[in-house]
Motif scaffolding. Structure first.
Motif, PDB file in Angstrom:
ATOM      1  N   ILE A 161      45.798  51.795  50.009  1.00 43.65           N
ATOM      2  CA  ILE A 161      44.747  50.984  49.399  1.00 43.65           C
ATOM      3  C   ILE A 161      45.207  49.530  49.458  1.00 43.65           C
ATOM      4  CG2 ILE A 161      43.430  50.540  47.273  1.00 43.65           C
ATOM      5  CD1 ILE A 161      43.997  53.381  46.388  1.00 43.65           C
ATOM      6  N   ARG A 162      44.370  48.638  49.950  1.00 42.64           N
ATOM      7  CA  ARG A 162      44.736  47.215  49.976  1.00 42.64           C
ATOM      8  C   ARG A 162      44.887  46.701  48.551  1.00 42.64           C
ATOM      9  NH1 ARG A 162      40.521  44.179  53.805  1.00 42.64           N
ATOM     10  NH2 ARG A 162      40.643  42.724  52.059  1.00 42.64           N
ATOM     11  N   SER A 163      45.883  45.825  48.336  1.00 50.69           N
ATOM     12  CA  SER A 163      46.167  45.394  46.957  1.00 50.69           C
ATOM     13  C   SER A 163      45.022  44.572  46.368  1.00 50.69           C
ATOM     14  CB  SER A 163      47.483  44.616  46.897  1.00 50.69           C
ATOM     15  OG  SER A 163      47.339  43.441  47.646  1.00 50.69           O
ATOM     16  N   ASP A 164      44.163  43.990  47.245  1.00 49.94           N
ATOM     17  CA  ASP A 164      43.048  43.196  46.698  1.00 49.94           C
ATOM     18  C   ASP A 164      41.746  43.997  46.574  1.00 49.94           C
ATOM     19  OD1 ASP A 164      42.731  43.334  49.460  1.00 49.94           O
ATOM     20  OD2 ASP A 164      42.015  41.278  49.675  1.00 49.94           O
ATOM     21  N   ASP A 165      41.780  45.281  46.913  1.00 49.63           N
ATOM     22  CA  ASP A 165      40.558  46.100  46.816  1.00 49.63           C
ATOM     23  C   ASP A 165      40.373  46.703  45.420  1.00 49.63           C
ATOM     24  OD1 ASP A 165      39.569  45.533  49.287  1.00 49.63           O
ATOM     25  OD2 ASP A 165      40.213  47.394  50.249  1.00 49.63           O
ATOM     26  N   LYS A 166      40.403  45.838  44.419  1.00 48.64           N
ATOM     27  CA  LYS A 166      40.214  46.295  43.040  1.00 48.64           C
ATOM     28  C   LYS A 166      38.849  45.823  42.586  1.00 48.64           C
ATOM     29  CE  LYS A 166      45.040  45.361  41.858  1.00 48.64           C
ATOM     30  NZ  LYS A 166      45.461  44.043  42.350  1.00 48.64           N
ATOM     31  N   GLU A 167      38.221  46.646  41.717  1.00 52.65           N
ATOM     32  CA  GLU A 167      36.853  46.345  41.318  1.00 52.65           C
ATOM     33  C   GLU A 167      36.714  44.934  40.718  1.00 52.65           C
ATOM     34  OE1 GLU A 167      34.911  49.611  39.486  1.00 52.65           O
ATOM     35  OE2 GLU A 167      33.046  48.460  39.214  1.00 52.65           O
ATOM     36  N   ASP A 168      37.712  44.532  39.893  1.00 56.44           N
ATOM     37  CA  ASP A 168      37.561  43.224  39.231  1.00 56.44           C
ATOM     38  C   ASP A 168      37.658  42.054  40.216  1.00 56.44           C
ATOM     39  OD1 ASP A 168      40.196  43.876  39.636  1.00 56.44           O
ATOM     40  OD2 ASP A 168      40.939  42.931  37.817  1.00 56.44           O
ATOM     41  N   LEU A 169      38.314  42.274  41.347  1.00 58.72           N
ATOM     42  CA  LEU A 169      38.420  41.190  42.339  1.00 58.72           C
ATOM     43  C   LEU A 169      37.191  41.110  43.239  1.00 58.72           C
ATOM     44  CD1 LEU A 169      41.906  40.784  44.039  1.00 58.72           C
ATOM     45  CD2 LEU A 169      40.655  39.173  42.623  1.00 58.72           C
ATOM     46  N   VAL A 170      36.433  42.222  43.313  1.00 61.33           N
ATOM     47  CA  VAL A 170      35.287  42.247  44.224  1.00 61.33           C
ATOM     48  C   VAL A 170      34.297  41.143  43.862  1.00 61.33           C
ATOM     49  CG1 VAL A 170      33.326  43.610  45.061  1.00 61.33           C
ATOM     50  CG2 VAL A 170      35.547  44.705  44.757  1.00 61.33           C
ATOM     51  N   LYS A 171      34.057  40.958  42.560  1.00 55.81           N
ATOM     52  CA  LYS A 171      33.096  39.936  42.098  1.00 55.81           C
ATOM     53  C   LYS A 171      33.532  38.548  42.555  1.00 55.81           C
ATOM     54  CE  LYS A 171      30.904  41.646  37.897  1.00 55.81           C
ATOM     55  NZ  LYS A 171      31.782  42.635  37.253  1.00 55.81           N
ATOM     56  N   VAL A 172      34.825  38.256  42.397  1.00 50.03           N
ATOM     57  CA  VAL A 172      35.339  36.939  42.796  1.00 50.03           C
ATOM     58  C   VAL A 172      35.205  36.772  44.312  1.00 50.03           C
ATOM     59  CG1 VAL A 172      37.327  35.375  42.695  1.00 50.03           C
ATOM     60  CG2 VAL A 172      37.053  37.144  40.965  1.00 50.03           C
ATOM     61  N   ARG A 173      35.563  37.833  45.059  1.00 45.47           N
ATOM     62  CA  ARG A 173      35.502  37.739  46.525  1.00 45.47           C
ATOM     63  C   ARG A 173      34.069  37.527  46.996  1.00 45.47           C
ATOM     64  NH1 ARG A 173      38.788  42.900  47.987  1.00 45.47           N
ATOM     65  NH2 ARG A 173      38.016  42.486  50.083  1.00 45.47           N
ATOM     66  N   LEU A 174      33.122  38.194  46.310  1.00 45.00           N
ATOM     67  CA  LEU A 174      31.715  38.001  46.686  1.00 45.00           C
ATOM     68  C   LEU A 174      31.256  36.586  46.357  1.00 45.00           C
ATOM     69  CD1 LEU A 174      29.989  41.374  45.720  1.00 45.00           C
ATOM     70  CD2 LEU A 174      30.307  40.396  48.001  1.00 45.00           C
ATOM     71  N   ALA A 175      31.693  36.068  45.194  1.00 49.28           N
ATOM     72  CA  ALA A 175      31.313  34.697  44.817  1.00 49.28           C
ATOM     73  C   ALA A 175      31.885  33.716  45.841  1.00 49.28           C
ATOM     74  CB  ALA A 175      31.816  34.386  43.412  1.00 49.28           C
ATOM     75  N   THR A 176      33.128  33.942  46.262  1.00 51.21           N
ATOM     76  CA  THR A 176      33.754  33.092  47.287  1.00 51.21           C
ATOM     77  C   THR A 176      32.919  33.138  48.567  1.00 51.21           C
ATOM     78  OG1 THR A 176      35.928  33.603  46.372  1.00 51.21           O
ATOM     79  CG2 THR A 176      35.903  32.690  48.592  1.00 51.21           C
ATOM     80  N   TYR A 177      32.490  34.354  48.935  1.00 52.87           N
ATOM     81  CA  TYR A 177      31.672  34.511  50.148  1.00 52.87           C
ATOM     82  C   TYR A 177      30.368  33.711  50.036  1.00 52.87           C
ATOM     83  CZ  TYR A 177      28.271  36.343  53.359  1.00 52.87           C
ATOM     84  OH  TYR A 177      27.273  36.409  54.310  1.00 52.87           O
ATOM     85  N   PHE A 178      29.638  33.894  48.910  1.00 57.09           N
ATOM     86  CA  PHE A 178      28.332  33.226  48.792  1.00 57.09           C
ATOM     87  C   PHE A 178      28.474  31.711  48.790  1.00 57.09           C
ATOM     88  CE2 PHE A 178      26.972  37.434  47.100  1.00 57.09           C
ATOM     89  CZ  PHE A 178      26.059  37.689  48.110  1.00 57.09           C
TER      90      PHE A 178
END
Ligand code: ADP
Ligand code: ADP
Ligand code: ZN
Length: 221
Positions: A161-178
């Motif tokens: 499992i990638r260390s950044d594939d945690k549910e709480d980080l997904v929101k931040v990663r999506l915000a970064t993407y948008f």
């Protein structure tokens, strides 16, 4: 052929690029994979990158620009490549344009994987990747499971499992993407090389849509 993939985290860029790289026999360059390799090697750039990756933020541009300048000039990129994850903001896109003109190259197509945010969390939290650095094949516990649990079909190494594939980080990663990556859609639309693909379908259907698009493209070229 020189291709670039856009799409939010979890949209299927890695999966489609791996399939396409096998089909077209051209190199797949994933910024995330390259960064994780430098993290694993413990290089100075890798250690710096990790502090951003662990927070779901973009790694500073100079790290990525140096990495891609180096890779794109290598011989194994001379007959084409598939870029996945770079460029990821407008300033990287402009630097990439400079790299292309210095190499007297142009992009054939930018493939934008379109999908709502809703399914992405499930895709990302179920993602498993082959630990073998020469393989890195992407799986999913439900949507694309290996034949034997936690074992890569191709090289029989362990899946992790990638260390950044945690549910709480997904929101931040999506915000970064948008905020930072989504503007690239318009950037490449204006250059008239962007194609939208519905990424909510099964991986196989997405792959077929991409192949159809690329066939049309080679007909009109
Ligand atoms: P995903 O497609 O799931 O977002 P990636 O493997 O592409 O994941 O990226 C993982 C992390 O690596 C990102 O969250 C970011 O920290 C970093 N990263 C990848 N590509 C870039 C880039 N072009 N610029 C800056 N940071 C990047
Ligand atoms: P990205 O590189 O855009 O972050 P990946 O290709 O790594 O995306 O896919 C994220 C996760 O979703 C992986 O576990 C992958 O197996 C799974 N996946 C990819 N494409 C699909 C699809 N079309 N339908 C369902 N799951 C998918
Ligand atoms: Zn493997």
């Amino acid at each position: 052929m020189r291709l670039l993939f856009l799409g939010p985290p979890g949209s299927g860029k890695g999966t489609q690029c791996q399939l396409l790289s096998n089909e077209l026999k051209i190199r797949h360059l994933s910024s995330g994979d390259l960064l994780r390799a430098s993290v694993a090697q413990g290089t100075a750039a890798g250690l710096e990158a990790k502090t951003y990756m662990d927070k779901g933020l973009l790694v500073p541009d100079p790290v990525l620009i140096a990495m891609f300048k180096d890779n794109l000039s290598q011989e194994n990129c001379h007959n084409g490549y598939i870029l996945d994850g770079f460029p990821r903001n407008l300033s990287q896109a402009k630097s990439f344009d400079d790299m292309l003109s210095n190499l007297h190259q142009f992009l054939d197509c930018v493939i934008n994987l379109e999908i709502d945010s809703e399914p992405l969390t499930l895709r990302i939290t179920g993602r498993r990747v082959c630990a073998n650095k020469n393989c890195l094949k992407v799986y999913h516990t439900k949507f694309n499971p290996p034949q034997v649990e936690n074992v890569c079909d191709d090289c029989k190494c362990e899946l992790i499992i990638r260390s950044d594939d945690k549910e709480d980080l997904v929101k931040v990663r999506l915000a970064t993407y948008f905020e930072q990556t989504q503007p690239l859609i318009e950037y490449y639309q204006l250059k008239k090389i962007l194609v939208n693909i519905d990424a909510s379908q099964s991986s196989q259907n997405v792959f077929n849509s991409i192949l159809t698009t690329l066939k049309e493209l080679t007909k009109t070229h």
